[in-house]
Each structure stands twice: as structure tokens, then as C-alpha cells.
Scaffold this motif. Structure first.
Motif, PDB file in Angstrom:
ATOM      1  N   ARG A  17      14.671  -4.991  -5.700  1.00  9.16           N
ATOM      2  CA  ARG A  17      14.654  -4.567  -4.299  1.00  9.16           C
ATOM      3  C   ARG A  17      13.351  -4.990  -3.626  1.00  9.16           C
ATOM      4  NH1 ARG A  17      12.726  -0.645  -1.194  1.00  9.16           N
ATOM      5  NH2 ARG A  17      11.697   0.465  -2.879  1.00  9.16           N
ATOM      6  N   CYS A  18      12.229  -4.864  -4.347  1.00 12.22           N
ATOM      7  CA  CYS A  18      10.905  -5.212  -3.807  1.00 12.22           C
ATOM      8  C   CYS A  18      10.600  -6.702  -3.921  1.00 12.22           C
ATOM      9  CB  CYS A  18       9.820  -4.446  -4.558  1.00 12.22           C
ATOM     10  SG  CYS A  18       9.863  -2.682  -4.363  1.00 12.22           S
ATOM     11  N   LYS A  19      11.397  -7.394  -4.696  1.00 13.78           N
ATOM     12  CA  LYS A  19      11.149  -8.802  -5.004  1.00 13.78           C
ATOM     13  C   LYS A  19       9.773  -8.974  -5.666  1.00 13.78           C
ATOM     14  CE  LYS A  19      14.302 -10.727  -1.617  1.00 13.78           C
ATOM     15  NZ  LYS A  19      15.392 -10.096  -2.238  1.00 13.78           N
ATOM     16  N   GLY A  20       9.475  -8.075  -6.573  1.00 14.35           N
ATOM     17  CA  GLY A  20       8.214  -8.075  -7.307  1.00 14.35           C
ATOM     18  C   GLY A  20       8.072  -6.751  -8.021  1.00 14.35           C
ATOM     19  N   LEU A  21       6.896  -6.506  -8.523  1.00 14.65           N
ATOM     20  CA  LEU A  21       6.675  -5.216  -9.183  1.00 14.65           C
ATOM     21  C   LEU A  21       6.714  -4.103  -8.142  1.00 14.65           C
ATOM     22  CD1 LEU A  21       3.841  -6.172 -11.683  1.00 14.65           C
ATOM     23  CD2 LEU A  21       6.242  -5.747 -12.182  1.00 14.65           C
ATOM     24  N   PRO A  22       7.343  -2.984  -8.479  1.00 21.08           N
ATOM     25  CA  PRO A  22       7.496  -1.901  -7.490  1.00 21.08           C
ATOM     26  C   PRO A  22       6.258  -1.012  -7.376  1.00 21.08           C
ATOM     27  CG  PRO A  22       8.677  -1.347  -9.491  1.00 21.08           C
ATOM     28  CD  PRO A  22       8.127  -2.738  -9.680  1.00 21.08           C
ATOM     29  N   PHE A  23       5.096  -1.556  -7.689  1.00 21.43           N
ATOM     30  CA  PHE A  23       3.834  -0.836  -7.556  1.00 21.43           C
ATOM     31  C   PHE A  23       2.738  -1.882  -7.483  1.00 21.43           C
ATOM     32  CE2 PHE A  23       5.360  -0.795 -11.950  1.00 21.43           C
ATOM     33  CZ  PHE A  23       4.426  -1.620 -12.563  1.00 21.43           C
ATOM     34  N   GLU A  24       1.574  -1.466  -6.992  1.00 23.92           N
ATOM     35  CA  GLU A  24       0.454  -2.382  -6.838  1.00 23.92           C
ATOM     36  C   GLU A  24      -0.178  -2.659  -8.199  1.00 23.92           C
ATOM     37  OE1 GLU A  24      -3.577  -2.753  -4.121  1.00 23.92           O
ATOM     38  OE2 GLU A  24      -2.548  -0.840  -4.265  1.00 23.92           O
ATOM     39  N   VAL A  25      -0.468  -3.922  -8.456  1.00 21.55           N
ATOM     40  CA  VAL A  25      -1.148  -4.318  -9.680  1.00 21.55           C
ATOM     41  C   VAL A  25      -2.454  -4.973  -9.265  1.00 21.55           C
ATOM     42  CG1 VAL A  25      -1.067  -5.775 -11.741  1.00 21.55           C
ATOM     43  CG2 VAL A  25       1.018  -4.682 -10.891  1.00 21.55           C
ATOM     44  N   LYS A  26      -3.565  -4.386  -9.706  1.00 22.94           N
ATOM     45  CA  LYS A  26      -4.865  -4.939  -9.336  1.00 22.94           C
ATOM     46  C   LYS A  26      -5.891  -4.574 -10.393  1.00 22.94           C
ATOM     47  CE  LYS A  26      -6.368  -0.999  -6.606  1.00 22.94           C
ATOM     48  NZ  LYS A  26      -6.958  -0.557  -5.357  1.00 22.94           N
ATOM     49  N   LEU A  27      -6.978  -5.305 -10.389  1.00 26.79           N
ATOM     50  CA  LEU A  27      -8.098  -4.984 -11.255  1.00 26.79           C
ATOM     51  C   LEU A  27      -8.899  -3.896 -10.571  1.00 26.79           C
ATOM     52  CD1 LEU A  27      -9.362  -8.535 -12.281  1.00 26.79           C
ATOM     53  CD2 LEU A  27      -8.055  -6.922 -13.665  1.00 26.79           C
ATOM     54  N   ASP A  28      -9.190  -2.835 -11.286  1.00 24.55           N
ATOM     55  CA  ASP A  28      -9.985  -1.753 -10.737  1.00 24.55           C
ATOM     56  C   ASP A  28     -11.421  -1.984 -11.196  1.00 24.55           C
ATOM     57  OD1 ASP A  28     -10.700   0.560  -9.445  1.00 24.55           O
ATOM     58  OD2 ASP A  28      -9.989   1.888 -11.032  1.00 24.55           O
ATOM     59  N   GLU A  29     -12.140  -2.724 -10.383  1.00 26.67           N
ATOM     60  CA  GLU A  29     -13.483  -3.129 -10.760  1.00 26.67           C
ATOM     61  C   GLU A  29     -14.511  -2.430  -9.879  1.00 26.67           C
ATOM     62  OE1 GLU A  29     -15.712  -7.357 -11.498  1.00 26.67           O
ATOM     63  OE2 GLU A  29     -13.566  -7.183 -11.777  1.00 26.67           O
ATOM     64  N   PRO A  30     -15.639  -2.014 -10.461  1.00 31.61           N
ATOM     65  CA  PRO A  30     -16.670  -1.345  -9.662  1.00 31.61           C
ATOM     66  C   PRO A  30     -17.228  -2.259  -8.566  1.00 31.61           C
ATOM     67  CG  PRO A  30     -17.096  -1.089 -12.015  1.00 31.61           C
ATOM     68  CD  PRO A  30     -15.982  -2.076 -11.872  1.00 31.61           C
ATOM     69  N   ASN A  31     -17.719  -1.647  -7.487  1.00 33.94           N
ATOM     70  CA  ASN A  31     -18.325  -2.431  -6.419  1.00 33.94           C
ATOM     71  C   ASN A  31     -19.780  -2.754  -6.761  1.00 33.94           C
ATOM     72  OD1 ASN A  31     -19.893  -0.182  -5.770  1.00 33.94           O
ATOM     73  ND2 ASN A  31     -18.461   0.520  -4.220  1.00 33.94           N
ATOM     74  N   GLU A  32     -20.447  -3.515  -5.908  1.00 34.50           N
ATOM     75  CA  GLU A  32     -21.811  -3.976  -6.191  1.00 34.50           C
ATOM     76  C   GLU A  32     -22.790  -2.817  -6.344  1.00 34.50           C
ATOM     77  OE1 GLU A  32     -24.645  -6.362  -7.385  1.00 34.50           O
ATOM     78  OE2 GLU A  32     -22.598  -7.041  -7.015  1.00 34.50           O
ATOM     79  N   THR A  33     -22.650  -1.771  -5.535  1.00 40.95           N
ATOM     80  CA  THR A  33     -23.536  -0.605  -5.628  1.00 40.95           C
ATOM     81  C   THR A  33     -23.411   0.051  -6.999  1.00 40.95           C
ATOM     82  OG1 THR A  33     -23.353  -0.222  -3.259  1.00 40.95           O
ATOM     83  CG2 THR A  33     -24.089   1.636  -4.591  1.00 40.95           C
ATOM     84  N   THR A  34     -22.185   0.171  -7.475  1.00 44.09           N
ATOM     85  CA  THR A  34     -21.959   0.779  -8.790  1.00 44.09           C
ATOM     86  C   THR A  34     -22.535  -0.092  -9.895  1.00 44.09           C
ATOM     87  OG1 THR A  34     -19.972   1.839  -7.946  1.00 44.09           O
ATOM     88  CG2 THR A  34     -20.199   1.722 -10.336  1.00 44.09           C
ATOM     89  N   TYR A  35     -22.352  -1.415  -9.776  1.00 46.29           N
ATOM     90  CA  TYR A  35     -22.938  -2.318 -10.782  1.00 46.29           C
ATOM     91  C   TYR A  35     -24.456  -2.188 -10.827  1.00 46.29           C
ATOM     92  CZ  TYR A  35     -18.760  -4.971 -12.096  1.00 46.29           C
ATOM     93  OH  TYR A  35     -17.560  -5.350 -12.609  1.00 46.29           O
ATOM     94  N   ARG A  36     -25.106  -2.079  -9.661  1.00 49.18           N
ATOM     95  CA  ARG A  36     -26.562  -1.920  -9.629  1.00 49.18           C
ATOM     96  C   ARG A  36     -26.967  -0.605 -10.301  1.00 49.18           C
ATOM     97  NH1 ARG A  36     -26.085  -4.116  -4.417  1.00 49.18           N
ATOM     98  NH2 ARG A  36     -26.273  -2.050  -3.463  1.00 49.18           N
ATOM     99  N   ALA A  37     -26.237   0.470 -10.008  1.00 48.81           N
ATOM    100  CA  ALA A  37     -26.544   1.773 -10.612  1.00 48.81           C
ATOM    101  C   ALA A  37     -26.336   1.727 -12.125  1.00 48.81           C
ATOM    102  CB  ALA A  37     -25.677   2.856  -9.981  1.00 48.81           C
ATOM    103  N   MET A  38     -25.285   1.062 -12.580  1.00 47.93           N
ATOM    104  CA  MET A  38     -25.031   0.949 -14.017  1.00 47.93           C
ATOM    105  C   MET A  38     -26.149   0.168 -14.702  1.00 47.93           C
ATOM    106  SD  MET A  38     -20.899   0.266 -13.723  1.00 47.93           S
ATOM    107  CE  MET A  38     -20.740  -0.549 -15.283  1.00 47.93           C
ATOM    108  N   SER A  39     -26.570  -0.919 -14.065  1.00 46.27           N
ATOM    109  CA  SER A  39     -27.646  -1.737 -14.625  1.00 46.27           C
ATOM    110  C   SER A  39     -28.937  -0.942 -14.695  1.00 46.27           C
ATOM    111  CB  SER A  39     -27.836  -2.994 -13.775  1.00 46.27           C
ATOM    112  OG  SER A  39     -28.911  -3.755 -14.257  1.00 46.27           O
ATOM    113  N   ALA A  40     -29.261  -0.211 -13.631  1.00 44.63           N
ATOM    114  CA  ALA A  40     -30.475   0.614 -13.610  1.00 44.63           C
ATOM    115  C   ALA A  40     -30.420   1.682 -14.696  1.00 44.63           C
ATOM    116  CB  ALA A  40     -30.656   1.249 -12.234  1.00 44.63           C
TER     117      ALA A  40
END
Length: 89
Positions: A43-66
Motif C-alpha cells: 500500500r505504501c510502495k515501500g516500508l510502512p515505517f521510517e527507516v533511518k540512522l539515529d546518529e547523534p548531532n555535532e553537539t552530542t559528538y563534542r560532548a561525548m569526545s570531551a
């Protein structure tokens, strides 16, 4: 009765058991739930839900590195008030 074909799916036993229990609570068996998935995909002509990489944003990467370097570490705090003051600073 409609003609049906067999299909074999391979999955981890724990995943199968959890899914089976969930679908059973919804009044479905695995076969019916799988059929619903395929109908929705068509019916959706694809997966019936969103498929994406859940990756941290730049602020989170900086905090993780610190944090890995032990930089900009605050706390422990003696009270919630002290924590909130630090967060709002």
C-alpha cells in the motif's frame, strides 16, 4: 479458501518469541502479522515505517569526545538546586 504458499523466515529465537507474544496480545499469529506487514508495504510502495540512522548531532559528538577526555566534567552535585544552577549557567 484462498491459495496460500509457505515461506520460511530466519530470525533469532528471542525476537520470534517476543514478537509472537506481542502479536498474540493483539489477537494475531506470526503469519497474520507478517501478511499485514506485506500488505502495508504494498500500500505504501515501500516500508510502512521510517527507516533511518539515529546518529547523534555535532553537539552530542563534542560532548561525548570531551567526556572521553575527562574535559568539561561537572558534578557530582549535592542537590537538585545545584544541578539546575549548573545546567542554567
Amino acid at each position: 479458501m484462498t491459495n496460500k504458499e509457505n515461506m520460511t523466515l530466519r530470525m533469532e529465537p528471542d525476537l520470534k518469541n517476543q514478537a509472537s507474544a506481542l502479536f498474540k496480545s493483539l489477537g494475531l499469529d506470526l503469519s497474520t502479522a507478517t501478511g499485514i506487514f506485506y500488505r502495508q508495504a504494498l500500500r505504501c510502495k515501500g516500508l510502512p515505517f521510517e527507516v533511518k540512522l539515529d546518529e547523534p548531532n555535532e553537539t552530542t559528538y563534542r560532548a561525548m569526545s570531551a567526556a572521553e577526555k575527562g574535559e568539561d566534567m561537572y558534578g557530582p552535585f549535592d542537590s537538585v538546586s545545584d544541578l539546575m544552577r549548573a545546567l542554567n549557567a
